[in-house]
Design an enzyme around this catalytic site. Structure first.
Site, PDB file in Angstrom:
ATOM      1  N   TYR A  11     -60.920 121.580 -49.972  1.00 22.11           N
ATOM      2  CA  TYR A  11     -61.213 122.850 -49.287  1.00 22.11           C
ATOM      3  C   TYR A  11     -60.070 123.861 -49.464  1.00 22.11           C
ATOM      4  O   TYR A  11     -60.256 124.922 -50.068  1.00 22.11           O
ATOM      5  CB  TYR A  11     -61.477 122.528 -47.813  1.00 22.11           C
ATOM      6  CG  TYR A  11     -61.654 123.703 -46.889  1.00 22.11           C
ATOM      7  CD1 TYR A  11     -62.406 124.821 -47.248  1.00 22.11           C
ATOM      8  CD2 TYR A  11     -61.096 123.673 -45.607  1.00 22.11           C
ATOM      9  CE1 TYR A  11     -62.582 125.885 -46.370  1.00 22.11           C
ATOM     10  CE2 TYR A  11     -61.266 124.718 -44.722  1.00 22.11           C
ATOM     11  CZ  TYR A  11     -62.005 125.831 -45.105  1.00 22.11           C
ATOM     12  OH  TYR A  11     -62.170 126.867 -44.233  1.00 22.11           O
ATOM     13  N   ASN A  32     -58.482 112.896 -57.119  1.00 23.50           N
ATOM     14  CA  ASN A  32     -59.239 111.657 -57.389  1.00 23.50           C
ATOM     15  C   ASN A  32     -60.701 111.795 -56.979  1.00 23.50           C
ATOM     16  O   ASN A  32     -61.473 110.838 -57.080  1.00 23.50           O
ATOM     17  CB  ASN A  32     -58.590 110.448 -56.690  1.00 23.50           C
ATOM     18  CG  ASN A  32     -58.673 110.524 -55.182  1.00 23.50           C
ATOM     19  OD1 ASN A  32     -59.232 111.471 -54.625  1.00 23.50           O
ATOM     20  ND2 ASN A  32     -58.130 109.522 -54.509  1.00 23.50           N
ATOM     21  N   SER A 117     -49.289 120.139 -41.094  1.00 22.15           N
ATOM     22  CA  SER A 117     -50.328 120.394 -40.101  1.00 22.15           C
ATOM     23  C   SER A 117     -49.730 120.653 -38.728  1.00 22.15           C
ATOM     24  O   SER A 117     -48.668 120.103 -38.388  1.00 22.15           O
ATOM     25  CB  SER A 117     -51.220 119.149 -40.026  1.00 22.15           C
ATOM     26  OG  SER A 117     -52.052 119.226 -38.896  1.00 22.15           O
ATOM     27  N   TYR A 141     -52.796 110.536 -38.210  1.00 19.87           N
ATOM     28  CA  TYR A 141     -52.855 111.635 -39.180  1.00 19.87           C
ATOM     29  C   TYR A 141     -51.622 112.531 -39.029  1.00 19.87           C
ATOM     30  O   TYR A 141     -50.892 112.785 -39.997  1.00 19.87           O
ATOM     31  CB  TYR A 141     -54.152 112.446 -38.980  1.00 19.87           C
ATOM     32  CG  TYR A 141     -54.096 113.787 -39.665  1.00 19.87           C
ATOM     33  CD1 TYR A 141     -54.077 113.866 -41.051  1.00 19.87           C
ATOM     34  CD2 TYR A 141     -54.027 114.968 -38.925  1.00 19.87           C
ATOM     35  CE1 TYR A 141     -53.984 115.100 -41.686  1.00 19.87           C
ATOM     36  CE2 TYR A 141     -53.939 116.195 -39.547  1.00 19.87           C
ATOM     37  CZ  TYR A 141     -53.915 116.252 -40.927  1.00 19.87           C
ATOM     38  OH  TYR A 141     -53.818 117.471 -41.544  1.00 19.87           O
ATOM     39  N   LYS A 145     -48.304 113.155 -41.576  1.00 23.58           N
ATOM     40  CA  LYS A 145     -47.816 114.452 -42.073  1.00 23.58           C
ATOM     41  C   LYS A 145     -46.350 114.656 -41.710  1.00 23.58           C
ATOM     42  O   LYS A 145     -45.571 115.206 -42.496  1.00 23.58           O
ATOM     43  CB  LYS A 145     -48.680 115.587 -41.511  1.00 23.58           C
ATOM     44  CG  LYS A 145     -50.087 115.612 -42.083  1.00 23.58           C
ATOM     45  CD  LYS A 145     -50.128 116.293 -43.448  1.00 23.58           C
ATOM     46  CE  LYS A 145     -51.450 116.145 -44.142  1.00 23.58           C
ATOM     47  NZ  LYS A 145     -51.600 116.972 -45.336  1.00 23.58           N
ATOM     48  N   PHE A 169     -52.632 125.605 -38.838  1.00 24.33           N
ATOM     49  CA  PHE A 169     -53.392 125.453 -37.607  1.00 24.33           C
ATOM     50  C   PHE A 169     -54.857 125.248 -38.026  1.00 24.33           C
ATOM     51  O   PHE A 169     -55.081 124.454 -38.927  1.00 24.33           O
ATOM     52  CB  PHE A 169     -53.063 126.602 -36.634  1.00 24.33           C
ATOM     53  CG  PHE A 169     -51.730 126.298 -35.953  1.00 24.33           C
ATOM     54  CD1 PHE A 169     -50.553 126.233 -36.689  1.00 24.33           C
ATOM     55  CD2 PHE A 169     -51.669 125.988 -34.614  1.00 24.33           C
ATOM     56  CE1 PHE A 169     -49.338 125.867 -36.096  1.00 24.33           C
ATOM     57  CE2 PHE A 169     -50.461 125.632 -34.005  1.00 24.33           C
ATOM     58  CZ  PHE A 169     -49.301 125.574 -34.749  1.00 24.33           C
ATOM     59  N   HIS A 189     -65.468 119.436 -38.221  1.00 19.43           N
ATOM     60  CA  HIS A 189     -64.827 120.674 -37.754  1.00 19.43           C
ATOM     61  C   HIS A 189     -65.801 121.593 -37.032  1.00 19.43           C
ATOM     62  O   HIS A 189     -66.980 121.660 -37.378  1.00 19.43           O
ATOM     63  CB  HIS A 189     -64.173 121.394 -38.942  1.00 19.43           C
ATOM     64  CG  HIS A 189     -63.038 120.625 -39.511  1.00 19.43           C
ATOM     65  ND1 HIS A 189     -63.095 120.010 -40.731  1.00 19.43           N
ATOM     66  CD2 HIS A 189     -61.825 120.316 -38.989  1.00 19.43           C
ATOM     67  CE1 HIS A 189     -61.950 119.377 -40.938  1.00 19.43           C
ATOM     68  NE2 HIS A 189     -61.163 119.540 -39.894  1.00 19.43           N
TER      69      HIS A 189
HETATM   70  N1  UDP Z   1     -65.052 120.597 -31.072  1.00 22.05           N
HETATM   71  C1  UDP Z   1     -66.160 120.584 -30.251  1.00 22.05           C
HETATM   72  N2  UDP Z   1     -67.329 120.099 -30.759  1.00 22.05           N
HETATM   73  C2  UDP Z   1     -67.444 119.626 -32.037  1.00 22.05           C
HETATM   74  C3  UDP Z   1     -66.308 119.667 -32.872  1.00 22.05           C
HETATM   75  C4  UDP Z   1     -65.118 120.167 -32.357  1.00 22.05           C
HETATM   76  O1  UDP Z   1     -66.112 120.981 -29.076  1.00 22.05           O
HETATM   77  O2  UDP Z   1     -68.534 119.188 -32.420  1.00 22.05           O
HETATM   78  C5  UDP Z   1     -63.786 121.137 -30.539  1.00 22.05           C
HETATM   79  C6  UDP Z   1     -62.629 120.163 -30.612  1.00 22.05           C
HETATM   80  O3  UDP Z   1     -62.605 119.346 -29.452  1.00 22.05           O
HETATM   81  C7  UDP Z   1     -61.428 121.113 -30.678  1.00 22.05           C
HETATM   82  C8  UDP Z   1     -61.984 122.327 -31.425  1.00 22.05           C
HETATM   83  O4  UDP Z   1     -63.404 122.226 -31.339  1.00 22.05           O
HETATM   84  O5  UDP Z   1     -61.044 121.515 -29.396  1.00 22.05           O
HETATM   85  C9  UDP Z   1     -61.576 122.366 -32.892  1.00 22.05           C
HETATM   86  O6  UDP Z   1     -61.867 121.101 -33.457  1.00 22.05           O
HETATM   87  P1  UDP Z   1     -61.787 120.818 -35.015  1.00 22.05           P
HETATM   88  O7  UDP Z   1     -62.204 119.389 -35.230  1.00 22.05           O
HETATM   89  O8  UDP Z   1     -62.542 121.876 -35.740  1.00 22.05           O
HETATM   90  O9  UDP Z   1     -60.255 121.032 -35.364  1.00 22.05           O
HETATM   91  P2  UDP Z   1     -58.920 120.339 -34.762  1.00 22.05           P
HETATM   92  O10 UDP Z   1     -58.408 121.296 -33.721  1.00 22.05           O
HETATM   93  O11 UDP Z   1     -59.294 119.006 -34.213  1.00 22.05           O
HETATM   94  O12 UDP Z   1     -58.032 120.276 -35.961  1.00 22.05           O
END
Ligand code: UDP
Length: 330
Positions: A11, A32, A117, A141, A145, A169, A189
Site C-alpha cells: 500500500y 515477496n 509506526s 507489531y 518496529k 500514524f 482498517h
Molecule cells: N475501528 C472500528 N471498527 C472497525 C475497525 C476499526 O471501530 O471495524 C476503530 C479502531 O478501534 C481504531 C480506529 O478505528 O480506534 C482505527 O483503526 P485501524 O485498524 O484503522 O487503525 P489503527 O489505529 O489500529 O492503526
C-alpha cells in the site's frame, strides 16, 4: 544510482514508488508478494520477486544495480494478528531487518528510510505525541518496529549506515487518479471497512468501543494521506543526501478524528447513510493517537497537502469504487 524499495508492491510502498518516479528517481522494487500485489507494481520499474530474509537474493540485487538507498516497507502490519502470532512478526520484521542490514553493510549501501509506526509509542501519556515521548509498545507489531528502529541505530553507530525512521500514524486514502490504493486481506482498517458497507460488501460497520474517555466515547486517530506519507520519504531521502543527521520523525496531521466522526465524514462524501453497530473495545487500542508532525515539517521540510479528512476519504472512495475487488480481477 537507484533506490531499492523493499515492499514496493504494498500500500504505502506502491504510492512511494510512484512519487519517486515522478521526482525523477530510478527505482527498483523487491517484494515477496506475500501481502503486496503484482498489479500494484509500476510497470516502468525493475522488479525482483524476493524475500528480505534471503540474503543471497538481496546481495544479487545490490551486485546487479547501483543502489544508493533502501526504502524499507516490507513487514507484517496487523497488530491484532501480532498478538496471536508474535513469532511470525519477529521473524519477518526483526529477522528480515537483520538480513537486510547485513546485506546493506556487506555491499556498502549506507542509507535507509524505514517505515516505522505510531505503534512504537503504545498508550501515550499525552497528545499530540512527539518523538521524545516514551516508547512502550502494547503489541508485538509495535515492539517489532521499535526493535527494528533500534537495530538501525546501532548499525548507524557501528557501520555508519544513515537512516530516517518515519513513524506513520493512520495511513489512509489512495492515489488521486484511483489507480493504486489500499487492498489488505483480510482488511482490518477503519476507512476501507466503512466503505465496504456502501459497496454492498458488508452489512454494517462495527464501532469498536463507545466508552473511551473521548468527547463521543469512540477512539481518536490521526489520519494521514498515503500520498503525503510517500512525499515524506522523498523529503527524508533528500535530507540524508544533504547530510542530515539520522533520526526518527512522526508523520501525522496533528488533528484527531473519532471513529464516529470518520463515519459521519464518509456519509458526507458518498451522500448516503452508512449502517453502524456499536461493539466492544478491540484489545490494545489506545483512546487517542495524535501526532505532533512539527519535527518532520521543520527538519525534513515536509508539507502534507491533505488537511481535510473528507478529501482523504474521497480518494479512498474513488479507488474502492473503481476497484471493488481491490487488485483482483472482478
Ligand atoms: N475501528 C472500528 N471498527 C472497525 C475497525 C476499526 O471501530 O471495524 C476503530 C479502531 O478501534 C481504531 C480506529 O478505528 O480506534 C482505527 O483503526 P485501524 O485498524 O484503522 O487503525 P489503527 O489505529 O489500529 O492503526
Amino acid at each position: 544510482m537507484a533506490i531499492l524499495v523493499c515492499g514496493g508492491a504494498g500500500y504505502i510502498g506502491s504510492h512511494t514508488v510512484r512519487q519517486l518516479i515522478e521526482a525523477g528517481e530510478e527505482v527498483i522494487i523487491a517484494d515477496n508478494l506475500s501481502t503486496g500485489h503484482r498489479a500494484a507494481i509500476n510497470p516502468a520499474v525493475k522488479f525482483y520477486e524476493c524475500d528480505i530474509r534471503d540474503k543471497a537474493a538481496l546481495k544479487k540485487i545490490f551486485a546487479e544495480n547501483q543502489i544508493e538507498a533502501v526504502f524499507h516497507f516490507a513487514a507484517y502490519i496487523e497488530a491484532g494478528e501480532s498478538v496471536r502470532l508474535p513469532l511470525k512478526f519477529f521473524n519477518n520484521n526483526v529477522y528480515g531487518m537483520q538480513i537486510l542490514l547485513e546485506a546493506m553493510t556487506e555491499c556498502g549501501v549506507d542509507k535507509i528510510i524505514f517505515s516505522s509506526s505510531a505503534a512504537v509509542y503504545g498508550e501515550p501519556e499525552r497528545v499530540p505525541i512527539d518523538e521524545l515521548d516514551k516508547t512502550e509498545p502494547t503489541n508485538p507489531y509495535g515492539e517489532s518496529k521499535l526493535i527494528m528502529e533500534k537495530m538501525i541505530r546501532w548499525v548507524n553507530a557501528a557501520q555508519g549506515v544513515r537512516y530516517v525512521s518515519l513513524r506513520y500514524f493512520n495511513a489512509s486514502g489512495a492515489s488521486e487518479d484511483g489507480s493504486i490504493g489500499e487492498d489488505h486481506h483480510p482488511e482490518t482498517h477503519l476507512i476501507p471497512l466503512i466503505l465496504q458497507v456502501p459497496l454492498g460488501k458488508r452489512d454494517h460497520i462495527t464501532i469498536f468501543g463507545t466508552d473511551y474517555p473521548t468527547p463521543d466515547g469512540t477512539c481518536i486517530r490521526d489520519y494521514i494521506h498515503v500520498v503525503d506519507l510517500a512525499d515524506a520519504h522523498i523529503c527524508a531521502l533528500n535530507y540524508l543526501r544533504g547530510g542530515g543527521k539520522s533520526d526518527a520523525f512522526n508523520l501525522g496531521t496533528g488533528h484527531g478524528f473519532s471513529v464516529k466522526e470518520i463515519i459521519d465524514a464518509a456519509e458526507k462524501v458518498i451522500g448516503r447513510k452508512i449502517k453502524k453497530e456499536f461493539g466492544i473495545r478491540r484489545a490494545g487500542d489506545p483512546a487517542r493517537l495524535i501526532a505532533s508532525g512539527e519535527k518532520a515539517r521543520k527538519v525534513l521540510k515536509w508539507t502534507p497537502h491533505f488537511d481535510d479528512v473528507e478529501k482523504i476519504i474521497a480518494t479512498a472512495w474513488n479507488w474502492h469504487n473503481l476497484h471493488p475487488n481491490g487488485y483482483e480481477e472482478a
